[in-house]
Scaffold this motif. Structure first.
Motif, PDB file in Angstrom:
ATOM      1  N   THR A  34      -6.424 -37.973 -18.672  1.00 16.14           N
ATOM      2  CA  THR A  34      -6.082 -37.646 -20.046  1.00 16.14           C
ATOM      3  C   THR A  34      -4.609 -37.888 -20.324  1.00 16.14           C
ATOM      4  OG1 THR A  34      -5.771 -35.341 -19.388  1.00 16.14           O
ATOM      5  CG2 THR A  34      -7.924 -35.954 -20.292  1.00 16.14           C
ATOM      6  N   GLU A 176      -5.853 -31.465 -24.516  1.00 15.17           N
ATOM      7  CA  GLU A 176      -6.036 -30.400 -25.479  1.00 15.17           C
ATOM      8  C   GLU A 176      -7.192 -30.710 -26.424  1.00 15.17           C
ATOM      9  OE1 GLU A 176      -3.265 -32.148 -25.146  1.00 15.17           O
ATOM     10  OE2 GLU A 176      -2.070 -30.789 -23.898  1.00 15.17           O
ATOM     11  N   PRO A 177      -7.839 -29.666 -26.994  1.00 22.89           N
ATOM     12  CA  PRO A 177      -8.919 -29.898 -27.958  1.00 22.89           C
ATOM     13  C   PRO A 177      -8.383 -30.486 -29.251  1.00 22.89           C
ATOM     14  CG  PRO A 177      -8.399 -27.555 -27.820  1.00 22.89           C
ATOM     15  CD  PRO A 177      -7.615 -28.227 -26.732  1.00 22.89           C
ATOM     16  N   GLY A 181      -9.026 -35.051 -28.523  1.00 19.77           N
ATOM     17  CA  GLY A 181      -9.203 -34.398 -27.236  1.00 19.77           C
ATOM     18  C   GLY A 181     -10.331 -35.025 -26.438  1.00 19.77           C
ATOM     19  N   GLY A 183     -12.768 -33.823 -24.670  1.00 19.72           N
ATOM     20  CA  GLY A 183     -14.103 -33.276 -24.855  1.00 19.72           C
ATOM     21  C   GLY A 183     -14.758 -33.778 -26.129  1.00 19.72           C
ATOM     22  N   ARG A 184     -13.983 -33.800 -27.212  1.00 13.14           N
ATOM     23  CA  ARG A 184     -14.506 -34.293 -28.482  1.00 13.14           C
ATOM     24  C   ARG A 184     -14.821 -35.782 -28.392  1.00 13.14           C
ATOM     25  NH1 ARG A 184     -13.582 -33.660 -34.188  1.00 13.14           N
ATOM     26  NH2 ARG A 184     -13.384 -31.418 -33.865  1.00 13.14           N
ATOM     27  N   ASP A 237     -18.734 -29.008 -19.588  1.00 17.60           N
ATOM     28  CA  ASP A 237     -17.467 -29.710 -19.467  1.00 17.60           C
ATOM     29  C   ASP A 237     -17.721 -31.127 -18.957  1.00 17.60           C
ATOM     30  OD1 ASP A 237     -15.168 -30.402 -17.207  1.00 17.60           O
ATOM     31  OD2 ASP A 237     -14.353 -29.604 -19.072  1.00 17.60           O
TER      32      ASP A 237
END
Length: 435
Positions: A34, A176-177, A181, A183-184, A237
């Motif tokens: 990331t 970070e979200p 991010g 995850g998104r 996750d």
């Protein structure tokens, strides 16, 4: 399919045995790197056919001569040959969309010039509409792959030898979200992926006959099976679910220094680490194992979106590259895409892509599906709005606009053009028969 890289990061490969815990830590730490999203890349695959009559098969000897000549052509992109003789260009990581477009465009010009000297050309279509699968490369890797995939039927050989795609590569995102991010972006890649399958469907024919699917290439991936061509569930996750997927997926083969490679059946990488037989797995084995997993979104230190059919025309590949990049790299466009595809997620029924109803409908119906059509129209509009902010040239925005007007707004894809041509040819032939 892309086999141009067999690693999951820019790292050394010590030949020491791996424990299960080490595998999980390596996959979690390397496959999802990331940071500020800034890199973009593309892998474009093409079928190679007769320059004047693509329907004619090309002999192995002619392909070998042409590819030998290509090795002396200076390119910035990596050039690889796929098992059936398809040609792939993999761009180096670019700092911007336009850098990527310019690099690959120049390389493709050079490749086309070299191939033309052998009366060969490139055809952009997701699945060969004319020819049956035929192996061009005879190497232990592909012998083992064929043996493994044959266990689930003929789809594996079609994937290896008669398919082609546009694969867009983007950074995993911020830690970070938020819209950018990781995850998104991971979730968006899987839900937007169905829209991309539908919007760029370009493989409705096999053996010159309609298959009933706008993207037969995507159908082929589904037929290979979830353990080889499926993704992990999206309810956790990303690092954890992907690490678990890697460990619990069957090993395609166990390599040897000489002779044919072992092709065990149902032997997962987790079982390999625990048993240590027939030899303990190494870091190199892990990297190779990851390269033999073909989910629609593959994390390799970046996200590799693998669901887009090869596109017609010299510059057709630019449109999915530009649209996908805009929807991921521009914050406003990413938010819009998220809102547009969120309602579609219900149709996936919580099942991993591509083995769920949403992806199946995208491949079968393309933009004839009303909900996918509505989402595609909105996503293309958001991408067009974002492209100037990403520094896109008129050439790129004009290409996206033309695609939107010719296909997306009309609920059509290049697959519909191929089907229309087939019907016209059939009607002409039948008309001649009656006279």
């Amino acid at each position: 399919m892309s086999d141009s890289a067999t690693d999951c990061g820019d790292c050394t490969e010590p030949r020491t045995a791996l424990t299960e815990a080490e595998v999980e830590a390596l996959v979690r730490g390397i496959c999802f790197k990331t940071g500020p999203p800034r890199g973009v890349g593309v892998e474009v695959e093409w079928l190679v056919h007769e320059l004047r009559l693509p329907q004619l098969p090309v002999t192995t000897e002619r392909l070998e001569a042409a590819y030998a000549a290509l090795r002396s052509v200076p390119l910035r992109s990596a050039l690889t040959i796929e098992p059936g003789g398809q040609l792939e260009l993999s761009s180096p990581p670019a700092a911007s969309l336009m850098e990527c477009v310019d690099t690959v465009s120049a390389d493709l010009d050079a490749v086309r010039t070299a191939l033309a000297g052998h009366d060969l050309g490139l055809v952009g279509v997701g699945h060969d509409p004319w020819h049956q699968p035929r192996r061009f490369l005879r190497q232990p890797r592909y012998d083992a792959m064929e043996t493994c995939l044959d266990r689930t039927g003929p789809a594996g050989r079609r994937m290896m030898c008669t398919s082609a795609s546009v694969q867009v590569c983007l950074d995993a995102g911020y830690e970070e979200p938020g819209p950018l991010g990781h995850g998104r972006r991971w979730w968006l890649a899987h839900q937007l992926g169905a829209v991309l399958v539908a919007a760029f469907a370009n493989s409705p024919l096999v053996g010159r006959e309609p298959t009933g699917w706008r993207s037969t290439r995507q159908l082929t991936w589904m037929e290979i099976g979830a353990d080889r061509a499926g993704g992990p569930p999206l309810d956790g996750d990303p690092r954890e679910t992907w690490a678990r997927h890697v460990l619990d997926s069957p090993v395609m083969c166990i390599r040897r220094e000489s002779g044919p490679w072992d092709v065990p059946e149902g032997f997962t990488f987790r079982q390999w680490t625990r048993s240590g037989a027939p030899r303990p797995p190494t870091r190199e084995d892990l990297d190779y194992h990851i390269s033999t997993l073909f989910p629609p979104v593959r994390p390799r230190g970046f996200l590799e979106l693998r669901m887009i059919d090869a596109q017609p025309g010299d510059d057709g590949w630019i449109v999915p590259l530009a649209v996908t990049t805009a929807l991921f790299e521009d914050t406003e466009a990413a938010e819009t895409a998220y809102r547009l595809v969120k309602p579609l997620a219900e149709r996936a029924l919580g099942l991993p892509a591509p083995h769920n109803p949403l992806w199946s409908d995208a491949a079968r119906y393309g933009l004839a599906d009303p909900e996918l059509h509505e989402a595609a129209v909105g996503c293309f509009a958001a991408a067009l709005d974002a492209l100037p902010r990403l520094g896109a040239s008129d050439r790129v925005t004009d290409a996206v606009t033309a695609y939107l007007e010719r296909y997306v707004l009309q609920g059509r894809t290049p697959a519909d053009d191929l089907l229309d041509r087939l019907r016209e040819t059939s009607a002409h032939t039948h008309g001649k028969d009656r006279t």
